[in-house]
Write an enzyme that holds these catalytic residues in place. Structure first.
Site, PDB file in Angstrom:
ATOM      1  CB  SER A  11      -0.893   0.017   1.242  1.00 31.01           C
ATOM      2  OG  SER A  11      -1.446   1.315   1.372  1.00 31.01           O
ATOM      3  CG  HIS A  34      -3.931  -1.758  -1.452  1.00 31.28           C
ATOM      4  ND1 HIS A  34      -5.027  -2.524  -1.752  1.00 31.28           N
ATOM      5  CD2 HIS A  34      -4.305  -0.970  -0.411  1.00 31.28           C
ATOM      6  CE1 HIS A  34      -6.028  -2.226  -0.928  1.00 31.28           C
ATOM      7  NE2 HIS A  34      -5.613  -1.275  -0.102  1.00 31.28           N
ATOM      8  CG  ASP A  36      -5.139   2.142   1.079  1.00 33.77           C
ATOM      9  OD1 ASP A  36      -6.108   1.376   0.976  1.00 33.77           O
ATOM     10  OD2 ASP A  36      -4.037   1.791   1.548  1.00 33.77           O
ATOM     11  CG  MET A  38      -8.315   6.830   2.984  1.00 32.37           C
ATOM     12  SD  MET A  38      -7.261   6.895   4.423  1.00 32.37           S
ATOM     13  CE  MET A  38      -6.690   5.190   4.463  1.00 32.37           C
ATOM     14  CG  HIS A  67      -9.361  -0.179  -0.154  1.00 37.36           C
ATOM     15  ND1 HIS A  67      -8.721  -0.442   1.046  1.00 37.36           N
ATOM     16  CD2 HIS A  67     -10.681  -0.256   0.103  1.00 37.36           C
ATOM     17  CE1 HIS A  67      -9.637  -0.662   1.983  1.00 37.36           C
ATOM     18  NE2 HIS A  67     -10.839  -0.554   1.432  1.00 37.36           N
ATOM     19  CG  MET A  69     -11.284   2.835   2.485  1.00 40.45           C
ATOM     20  SD  MET A  69      -9.731   2.788   3.393  1.00 40.45           S
ATOM     21  CE  MET A  69      -8.595   3.024   2.025  1.00 40.45           C
ATOM     22  CG  MET A 138     -11.588  -3.128   5.572  1.00 43.12           C
ATOM     23  SD  MET A 138     -10.098  -2.692   4.652  1.00 43.12           S
ATOM     24  CE  MET A 138      -9.141  -1.805   5.891  1.00 43.12           C
ATOM     25  CG  ASP A 176      -6.260  -3.116   3.365  1.00 43.64           C
ATOM     26  OD1 ASP A 176      -5.150  -2.857   3.884  1.00 43.64           O
ATOM     27  OD2 ASP A 176      -6.909  -2.300   2.689  1.00 43.64           O
TER      28      ASP A 176
HETATM   29  C1  DX5 Z   1      -6.346   1.176   5.888  1.00 50.37           C
HETATM   30  C2  DX5 Z   1      -5.908   0.941   4.453  1.00 50.37           C
HETATM   31  C3  DX5 Z   1      -4.794  -0.014   4.361  1.00 50.37           C
HETATM   32  C4  DX5 Z   1      -3.510   0.461   4.982  1.00 50.37           C
HETATM   33  C5  DX5 Z   1      -2.719  -0.726   5.417  1.00 50.37           C
HETATM   34  O1  DX5 Z   1      -7.495   1.938   5.905  1.00 50.37           O
HETATM   35  O2  DX5 Z   1      -6.980   0.413   3.684  1.00 50.37           O
HETATM   36  O3  DX5 Z   1      -4.559  -0.430   3.026  1.00 50.37           O
HETATM   37  O4  DX5 Z   1      -2.737   1.225   4.119  1.00 50.37           O
HETATM   38  O5  DX5 Z   1      -1.635  -0.292   6.159  1.00 50.37           O
HETATM   39  P1  DX5 Z   1      -0.864  -1.245   7.188  1.00 50.37           P
HETATM   40  O6  DX5 Z   1      -0.358  -2.414   6.386  1.00 50.37           O
HETATM   41  O7  DX5 Z   1       0.200  -0.371   7.714  1.00 50.37           O
HETATM   42  O8  DX5 Z   1      -1.880  -1.685   8.198  1.00 50.37           O
HETATM   43 ZN    ZN Z   2      -6.540  -0.519   1.652  1.00 53.91          ZN
END
Ligand code: DX5
Ligand code: ZN
Length: 219
Positions: A11, A34, A36, A38, A67, A69, A138, A176
């Site tokens: 990620s 990956h 992310d 947000m 991903h 979110m 998750m 994840d």
């Molecule tokens: C959390 C994200 C993850 C995050 C994982 O909301 O969706 O993908 O980046 O990070 P680690 O591996 O540090 O938990």
């Molecule tokens: Zn993620």
């Protein structure tokens, strides 16, 4: 039968954003990148959006596992399709029409996935698995990297593994949150196919070596 080769998806949320291109190129052994996304609403944190995703896509040939979110994912998926996403994973809590959205994403030639917060049961979604190429379980509350792994979430993985194998589906099970050398084996044993790792990869001295080590432990 689903493939059982461990796929490792670093990620970039945990990468150094001031040299993002370099950080993406620092993980040649990654299977997917990956990404992310947000929005500061669905989760209480803000990361980056489609322009940065497109920039990442320009520096790597690797598949982008995006991903989302975010609230109202149906409003934004086209931006991520145009940005070069290979798989778009949205949260079931963020939409009323998860099957319709998956069909739309697939109609654009992009793989579709759904994800669930730790508190959301998997049972309501098992009948719809054929519409999805990926499920992200998750194992932390979404929003931040570097949190502790929630082992009780592996129950969802076991349920999914059983149903996917019984029905002969190809849906990839991804986990994840909090994946590290300490936690990856239990997730692999539960039936995970793909492992997201943020801090365990980008917090390591040598990110690519960290990927090799994680893969060996998951095998
Ligand atoms: C959390 C994200 C993850 C995050 C994982 O909301 O969706 O993908 O980046 O990070 P680690 O591996 O540090 O938990
Ligand atoms: Zn993620």
């Amino acid at each position: 039968m689903a493939q059982r080769t461990p796929l490792i998806a670093p990620s970039i949320l945990a990468a150094d954003f001031s040299r993002l291109g370099e950080q993406v190129l620092a993980v040649p052994d990654a299977d997917w990148i990956h990404v992310d996304i947000m929005d500061g609403h669905f989760v209480p944190n803000l990361s980056f959006g489609a322009d940065i995703t497109a920039a990442v896509n320009r520096v790597t040939d690797k598949e982008l596992d995006v991903h989302l979110m975010i609230e109202n994912p149906e409003k934004w998926v086209d931006n991520y399709i145009d940005a070069g996403a290979d798989c778009i994973v949205f949260h079931v809590e963020a939409t009323e029409g998860h099957v319709e959205l998956a069909k739309y994403i697939r109609s654009k030639g992009v793989r579709a996935g759904f994800s669930l917060r730790p508190g959301t049961p998997i049972e309501d979604y098992l009948d719809d698995l054929e519409h999805f190429d990926e499920v992200i379980v998750m194992s932390v509350e979404p929003g931040f990297g570097g949190q502790s792994f929630m082992p009780e979430q592996l129950e969802k993985v076991r349920t999914l593994r059983k149903v996917i194998d019984e029905r002969g589906l190809n849906t990839v099970i991804e986990i994840d949150g909090g994946i590290s050398a300490k936690t990856i084996k239990q997730a692999a044993d539960a039936g995970v196919d793909a492992f997201v790792a943020g801090s365990a990869v980008y917090g390591a001295e040598d990110p690519n070596k960290a990927i090799q080590e994680l893969r060996a432990l998951a095998q």
